[in-house]
Design a protein around this motif. Sequence first.
Motif, PDB file in Angstrom:
ATOM      1  N   ASN A 262       9.608  19.184  43.320  1.00  0.00           N
ATOM      2  CA  ASN A 262       9.668  17.999  42.481  1.00  0.00           C
ATOM      3  C   ASN A 262       8.906  18.267  41.173  1.00  0.00           C
ATOM      4  N   TYR A 337      13.991  17.586  39.840  1.00  0.00           N
ATOM      5  CA  TYR A 337      13.508  18.815  40.478  1.00  0.00           C
ATOM      6  C   TYR A 337      13.546  19.969  39.487  1.00  0.00           C
ATOM      7  N   SER A 361      19.102  18.419  42.157  1.00  0.00           N
ATOM      8  CA  SER A 361      18.588  18.014  43.470  1.00  0.00           C
ATOM      9  C   SER A 361      17.974  19.259  44.109  1.00  0.00           C
ATOM     10  N   LYS A 362      17.513  19.134  45.340  1.00  0.00           N
ATOM     11  CA  LYS A 362      16.870  20.289  45.976  1.00  0.00           C
ATOM     12  C   LYS A 362      17.811  21.482  46.104  1.00  0.00           C
ATOM     13  N   ASP A 363      19.105  21.209  46.203  1.00  0.00           N
ATOM     14  CA  ASP A 363      20.048  22.324  46.391  1.00  0.00           C
ATOM     15  C   ASP A 363      21.115  22.409  45.315  1.00  0.00           C
TER      16      ASP A 363
END
Length: 381
Positions: A262, A337, A361-363
């Motif tokens: 983050n 992120y 996003s995270k991925d």
Amino acid sequence: MKFQVNRDVFSEAVSFAVKLLPQRTTLPILSGVLIETSETGLRLSSFDYEVSAQTEISAEIEEEGRILVSGRLLADIASRLPAAPVVFSTDEGRITVSCGSARFTLLSMPVEEYPTLPSVSGRSGLLPAEDFSTAVAQVAVAASRDDVTPVITGVQLEIAENSLSLVATDRYRVAIRQIDWDGGTEGGDAVTALVPARTLSEVGRTFGHSGTISVSISTGDDRELIAFTADKKTVTSLLIKGNFPPVRRLFPETVDNYAVMNTAELIEATRRVSLVLEREAALRYTFNLDGLTLEAIGSEQAQASETIDALLTGGETVVSLKPQFLLDGLGAVHSEYVRISFTKTDNPNKPGPVLITSQSSKDQPGADDYRYLLQPNLLLR
């Protein structure tokens, strides 16, 4: 000369005209703002042989004319006038500025000695103003502030058929951002322009809400220039001469080892842990499957550490980074992120630069094509 003009419009125009003037100049006449009548009202201009600014505003003209007055003094006066129309008049070398019950008398400067503003003709195109303003803010932070090497105090603009890349470096980091460029039917070969970072930053801030910015670049002459125009405002700047370092080759094509976290959490943790650091010291960042641990070893009386969540792909990595340089890059990542990728060098004991990019996003990688490459400090072992 005599005219009446809206106070807020006049104050904003004078402020724009003097923004790029140097605080001190060897020629006092270059500290002036040129005010002259135009077909639509007034034209205000400033010029110091390196950068110029010009804007046109509406005004009620009673007597046409052309005067030169101290720019910063006029800007200070205009910003503090009461809420009333401004009446400007001249009489035998003296300028009277009246607004409500306020009245100022200023000496005019020798307008006949003022230089002619440059005109720029050459490769031209259009840029989306908001994207350009954002890109300049992201990239200019990486430009050098050391005038010993002028070539890296600028931002390199690289124009291809339908895109514009902005590149800056101070040898310790490199920032790149690409945005759309509309060259119309001109086409032509690729063009580069090395613009002083300070000037470009001011242009980005001033024209950020203008919709579209028109850009013209004149190269090949003794005085290579660039001009930015929007909303009846124009800024021109001399280009920096010299060869910009070939920094693009430093960016890896692919990186297998990276961590996603983050952005706000990493910024806040870096700020907290770096409180105990002495000036110019680095923070140690340890990335492993348990997350990211930040460590600062200050004096004997002050140490700090913190761990935040991080999704690691690849092997455990330890790098030591200057916190402010990292924060500059993180502040330019406009996404929830951030991805920090770890490049390699031939020496296994020497970490390569870290690559900072946005992450939706995270991925999911970000889509703004912003890249920030930061050289880590060697860890003491």
